[in-house]
Scaffold this motif. Structure first.
Motif, PDB file in Angstrom:
ATOM      1  N   ARG A 164      -8.104  -3.756  -1.358  1.00 27.91           N
ATOM      2  CA  ARG A 164      -9.182  -2.827  -1.002  1.00 27.91           C
ATOM      3  C   ARG A 164      -8.633  -1.420  -0.742  1.00 27.91           C
ATOM      4  N   GLU A 165      -7.506  -1.330  -0.033  1.00 30.76           N
ATOM      5  CA  GLU A 165      -6.923  -0.026   0.281  1.00 30.76           C
ATOM      6  C   GLU A 165      -6.356   0.654  -0.974  1.00 30.76           C
ATOM      7  N   ILE A 166      -5.735  -0.122  -1.835  1.00 27.72           N
ATOM      8  CA  ILE A 166      -5.162   0.440  -3.063  1.00 27.72           C
ATOM      9  C   ILE A 166      -6.259   0.968  -3.975  1.00 27.72           C
ATOM     10  N   VAL A 167      -7.340   0.202  -4.108  1.00 32.07           N
ATOM     11  CA  VAL A 167      -8.465   0.635  -4.944  1.00 32.07           C
ATOM     12  C   VAL A 167      -9.125   1.878  -4.354  1.00 32.07           C
ATOM     13  N   ALA A 168      -9.300   1.891  -3.041  1.00 28.77           N
ATOM     14  CA  ALA A 168      -9.938   3.027  -2.371  1.00 28.77           C
ATOM     15  C   ALA A 168      -9.110   4.303  -2.502  1.00 28.77           C
ATOM     16  N   ALA A 169      -7.791   4.147  -2.580  1.00 31.89           N
ATOM     17  CA  ALA A 169      -6.908   5.313  -2.694  1.00 31.89           C
ATOM     18  C   ALA A 169      -6.954   5.927  -4.084  1.00 31.89           C
ATOM     19  N   ASP A 170      -7.550   5.207  -5.035  1.00 27.56           N
ATOM     20  CA  ASP A 170      -7.719   5.711  -6.399  1.00 27.56           C
ATOM     21  C   ASP A 170      -6.389   6.167  -7.002  1.00 27.56           C
ATOM     22  N   SER A 171      -5.382   5.321  -6.864  1.00 28.76           N
ATOM     23  CA  SER A 171      -4.047   5.647  -7.383  1.00 28.76           C
ATOM     24  C   SER A 171      -3.935   5.430  -8.886  1.00 28.76           C
ATOM     25  N   GLY A 172      -4.921   4.717  -9.444  1.00 33.18           N
ATOM     26  CA  GLY A 172      -4.866   4.398 -10.864  1.00 33.18           C
ATOM     27  C   GLY A 172      -4.202   3.057 -11.121  1.00 33.18           C
ATOM     28  N   SER A 173      -3.634   2.459 -10.090  1.00 32.30           N
ATOM     29  CA  SER A 173      -2.984   1.158 -10.229  1.00 32.30           C
ATOM     30  C   SER A 173      -4.029   0.051 -10.277  1.00 32.30           C
TER      31      SER A 173
ATOM     32  N   LEU B  18      -0.511  -7.553   6.318  1.00 36.03           N
ATOM     33  CA  LEU B  18      -1.802  -7.202   5.717  1.00 36.03           C
ATOM     34  C   LEU B  18      -1.965  -8.105   4.508  1.00 36.03           C
ATOM     35  N   ASN B  19      -3.071  -8.868   4.461  1.00 31.07           N
ATOM     36  CA  ASN B  19      -3.207  -9.818   3.360  1.00 31.07           C
ATOM     37  C   ASN B  19      -3.560  -9.108   2.046  1.00 31.07           C
ATOM     38  N   GLY B  20      -3.520  -9.872   0.963  1.00 28.28           N
ATOM     39  CA  GLY B  20      -3.730  -9.297  -0.359  1.00 28.28           C
ATOM     40  C   GLY B  20      -5.114  -8.727  -0.574  1.00 28.28           C
ATOM     41  N   ILE B  21      -6.112  -9.289   0.118  1.00 29.24           N
ATOM     42  CA  ILE B  21      -7.488  -8.789  -0.028  1.00 29.24           C
ATOM     43  C   ILE B  21      -7.603  -7.381   0.541  1.00 29.24           C
ATOM     44  N   GLU B  22      -7.127  -7.206   1.767  1.00 29.85           N
ATOM     45  CA  GLU B  22      -7.199  -5.890   2.405  1.00 29.85           C
ATOM     46  C   GLU B  22      -6.299  -4.886   1.698  1.00 29.85           C
ATOM     47  N   ALA B  23      -5.143  -5.333   1.239  1.00 29.25           N
ATOM     48  CA  ALA B  23      -4.241  -4.438   0.512  1.00 29.25           C
ATOM     49  C   ALA B  23      -4.893  -3.978  -0.788  1.00 29.25           C
TER      50      ALA B  23
ATOM     51  N   VAL C  46       0.839  -1.204   0.000  1.00 27.95           N
ATOM     52  CA  VAL C  46       0.000   0.000   0.000  1.00 27.95           C
ATOM     53  C   VAL C  46       0.874   1.255   0.000  1.00 27.95           C
ATOM     54  N   VAL C  47       1.919   1.239   0.809  1.00 28.54           N
ATOM     55  CA  VAL C  47       2.825   2.397   0.900  1.00 28.54           C
ATOM     56  C   VAL C  47       3.574   2.606  -0.412  1.00 28.54           C
ATOM     57  N   LYS C  48       4.091   1.526  -0.980  1.00 33.61           N
ATOM     58  CA  LYS C  48       4.897   1.650  -2.198  1.00 33.61           C
ATOM     59  C   LYS C  48       4.051   1.998  -3.427  1.00 33.61           C
TER      60      LYS C  48
END
Length: 219
Positions: A68-77, A61-66, A41-43
């Motif tokens: 969810r956080e990456i998608v919620a951050a709307d980084s475009g990744s 932090l497992n891949g599911i929660e990671a 999530v940080v990287k």
């Protein structure tokens, strides 16, 4: 244009293996690695890769929660889940969390690279047989439609609902256009409207939604 990829896995050999395979491709560059979901999530926020290859079972932090956080951050990744088992409830949960698709860890170099390209292009990696079987199997765990999903279906027009069902059946825009005897550009417009109205990120989430709303009967 080079596709920038991050590999997230707690096993060093897996990270190094995928890195070698992907860096050998002229249009793909591995820009970072992470050993757990928290570091991922940080990287991702720092590097903003186009595609994140995400393992599911990891410490911290497992891949599911990671995901969810990456998608919620709307980084475009975009997140492409890696799994050992094709029929895995955790993969289903990751798809619901916003992953754009999944690949088996024993995928060939070509399958891995093609999967990265598909997801980077904004499409969902919907393996017609495996993904549909996965969604079908785990959507059966709920005996009634999810209330929120069922209610939101009413926001769609009849044609949009029809397109959504065909997406869930694994059809491409071209195949849907042929089935409905309309232009492919028209289908692209319908797909975009379906995603916007339902607040979904991509075709994979649309397929999950369709099964959970019982627009498509499992089995």
């Amino acid at each position: 244009m080079t596709i920038r990829v991050m590999i997230v896995d707690d096993q060093m050999m897996v990270r190094e293996g995928f890195s070698v395979l992907l860096n050998a491709m002229p249009d793909i560059e591995v820009v970072g690695e992470a050993v757990n979901g928290r570091e991922a999530v940080v990287k991702v926020a720092e590097l903003r890769p186009d595609v994140v290859l995400m393992d599911i079972r990891m410490p911290e932090l497992n891949g599911i929660e990671a995901t969810r956080e990456i998608v919620a951050a709307d980084s475009g990744s975009k997140v492409l889940v890696l799994t050992t088992f094709d029929l895995d409830e955790y993969v289903y949960q990751a798809l619901r969390a916003g992953a754009s698709g999944f690949l088996l860890k024993d995928a060939s170099a070509r399958q891995l690279a093609d999967g990265v390209r598909v997801v980077a292009a904004g499409e969902a990696l919907l393996a017609p047989t495996v993904t549909r079987r996965l969604i079908t199997e785990f959507s059966k765990l709920s005996t009634v439609p999810r209330v929120a999903s069922a209610a939101r279906v009413g926001e769609l027009t009849e044609r949009e609902t029809e397109v959504l069902v065909l997406i869930a059946q694994g059809l491409s825009n071209m195949e849907i256009a042929s089935h409905l005897v309309v232009a492919e550009s028209t289908i692209k417009t319908h797909v975009s409207r379906v995603l916007v109205k339902l607040g979904l990120r991509d075709r994979t989430q649309a397929a999950v939604f369709a099964y959970e709303a019982r627009l498509v009967t499992p089995g």
